[in-house]
Write a protein that holds these residues in place. Structure first.
Motif, PDB file in Angstrom:
ATOM      1  N   ARG A  39      35.129 -71.853 -10.739  1.00  0.00           N
ATOM      2  CA  ARG A  39      35.280 -72.525 -12.043  1.00  0.00           C
ATOM      3  C   ARG A  39      34.074 -73.407 -12.343  1.00  0.00           C
ATOM      4  N   GLU A  40      33.595 -74.055 -11.290  1.00  0.00           N
ATOM      5  CA  GLU A  40      32.412 -74.915 -11.436  1.00  0.00           C
ATOM      6  C   GLU A  40      31.201 -74.064 -11.879  1.00  0.00           C
ATOM      7  N   LEU A  41      31.071 -72.885 -11.282  1.00  0.00           N
ATOM      8  CA  LEU A  41      29.944 -72.005 -11.616  1.00  0.00           C
ATOM      9  C   LEU A  41      30.063 -71.459 -13.037  1.00  0.00           C
ATOM     10  N   LEU A  42      31.289 -71.125 -13.445  1.00  0.00           N
ATOM     11  CA  LEU A  42      31.483 -70.638 -14.818  1.00  0.00           C
ATOM     12  C   LEU A  42      31.041 -71.707 -15.818  1.00  0.00           C
ATOM     13  N   GLU A  43      31.395 -72.951 -15.491  1.00  0.00           N
ATOM     14  CA  GLU A  43      31.012 -74.049 -16.379  1.00  0.00           C
ATOM     15  C   GLU A  43      29.490 -74.210 -16.415  1.00  0.00           C
ATOM     16  N   LEU A  44      28.876 -74.038 -15.248  1.00  0.00           N
ATOM     17  CA  LEU A  44      27.424 -74.175 -15.120  1.00  0.00           C
ATOM     18  C   LEU A  44      26.680 -73.179 -16.009  1.00  0.00           C
ATOM     19  N   VAL A  45      27.245 -71.951 -16.145  1.00  0.00           N
ATOM     20  CA  VAL A  45      26.553 -70.945 -16.970  1.00  0.00           C
ATOM     21  C   VAL A  45      27.090 -70.912 -18.404  1.00  0.00           C
ATOM     22  N   GLY A  46      27.849 -71.957 -18.776  1.00  0.00           N
ATOM     23  CA  GLY A  46      28.253 -72.091 -20.170  1.00  0.00           C
ATOM     24  C   GLY A  46      29.477 -71.289 -20.570  1.00  0.00           C
ATOM     25  N   LEU A  47      30.352 -70.995 -19.604  1.00  0.00           N
ATOM     26  CA  LEU A  47      31.608 -70.300 -19.944  1.00  0.00           C
ATOM     27  C   LEU A  47      32.786 -71.213 -19.619  1.00  0.00           C
ATOM     28  N   ASN A  48      33.897 -70.945 -20.253  1.00  0.00           N
ATOM     29  CA  ASN A  48      35.099 -71.740 -20.013  1.00  0.00           C
ATOM     30  C   ASN A  48      35.624 -71.478 -18.596  1.00  0.00           C
ATOM     31  N   PRO A  49      35.794 -72.544 -17.781  1.00  0.00           N
ATOM     32  CA  PRO A  49      36.264 -72.346 -16.396  1.00  0.00           C
ATOM     33  C   PRO A  49      37.628 -71.642 -16.329  1.00  0.00           C
TER      34      PRO A  49
END
Length: 327
Positions: free
Chosen positions: A138-148
């Motif tokens: 989830r943290e990585l999804l947020e990092l690339v600009g997607l909803n966790p």
């Protein structure tokens, strides 16, 4: 080469794939996909590798990561000679070097959720628990600009640009230092390409990443790279700092490639001379004698058809393989 801290040093790298024929599978030749390539990549730099389809760019990337074992040559990563490493030693290095693939549709397993896709390497390499993996995904999804919260969805529910972001998140999962971006934007819509490139640039600053950026689109490489190398039929034709290469290309092939990039000013565009290359790229299974570019080069002379030009430094940091360029 530059004086900074060199992270990757590639020397005389060759990757020849055997051509087999007949019932007893006798080798009758070889496809010289990569044929004696040498370059350095400094820590924190983006090194652009450009060329037409089939010139050996992606193979170079895969050989660096040891997905293919090279025929000969050296790949030195942060002081470690990868070509001498075997199985487990290479596997232990894997987290430090990752790849973002060209096709965001083919490189994601459709049966896994996005969370599973991103966290798979965490289980294999780091042995994290299920909860840790979910949190990190989830943290990585947020990092690339997607909803966790997208971590429970499947790849088919996303657009190409979003899928490529998922690919980027997966590549970042193990905190790598070096990422090979293998034409990460060529399968995407033009409007989305800039977003993905900007994302890669932001991540580079945040996480101190080093990129090898492979592309056939010269305008995008100019935007993101610090230095650019031009490849043709398994060999490097020219390499220089970005601005130098674009302002003053010395090799006829680089000049032709750059002349094909449209200029946004219609007045300049109307007066500009396009260099149209005749014929097709020869087969890497039987490259022409002498300079590999001689069959399509508008300036080729007799020497070009017989003698392989030396890849040499003609000005500080500017390398070229051409008989007709004066040092």
């Amino acid at each position: 080469m530059h004086n900074g801290d060199v992270l990757l040093h590639v020397e005389e790298l060759k990757m020849h794939f055997p051509i087999m024929r007949g019932v007893i599978r006798r080798q009758v030749g070889a496809v010289k996909a990569v044929d004696g390539v040498t370059f350095d990549i400094g820590r924190g730099e983006t090194f652009g590798l450009v060329g037409e389809s089939g010139c050996g760019k992606s193979t170079t990337g895969r050989v660096i990561l040891q997905l293919y074992r090279p025929t000969s040559g050296k790949v030195n990563f942060d002081g470690l000679e990868l070509t001498e490493m075997k199985g487990e030693a290479v596997r232990r290095l894997r987290p430090r070097m990752q790849m973002i693939f060209q096709d965001p549709y083919a490189s994601l397993n459709p049966r896994l959720t996005v969370g599973q896709l991103i966290s798979e390497p965490l289980e294999i390499h780091l042995g994290m628990s299920s909860k840790q993996r979910t949190d990190r995904a989830r943290e990585l999804l947020e990092l690339v600009g997607l909803n966790p919260k997208f971590d429970r969805r499947y790849p088919h529910e996303f657009s190409g640009g979003q899928r490529q972001r998922i690919g980027v998140a997966r590549a970042l999962a193990l905190n790598p230092e070096f990422i090979i971006c293998d034409e990460p934007i060529s399968a995407l819509d033009v409007s989305v390409q800039a977003q993905v490139v900007n994302l890669l640039e932001d991540l580079q600053e945040k996480l101190e990443l080093t990129y090898l950026f492979i592309a056939h689109d010269l305008s995008m490489v100019r935007h993101i790279s610090t230095r650019v190398a031009v490849m043709y039929l398994g060999k490097l034709m020219e390499m220089a700092a970005r601005e130098v290469l674009y302002e003053n290309p010395l090799h006829p092939y680089t000049q032709a490639l750059l002349s094909a990039v449209p200029v946004p000013d219609p007045v300049v565009e109307a007066k500009r001379e396009r260099i149209i290359l005749e014929g097709d790229v020869p087969s890497p299974a039987s490259p022409p004698p002498g300079c590999v570019f001689n069959t399509r080069c508008p300036l080729a002379e007799e020497i070009c058809r017989q003698v392989i030009p030396e890849y040499r430094q003609v000005r500080p940091g500017h390398f070229v393989a051409c008989h007709l360029v004066e040092a």
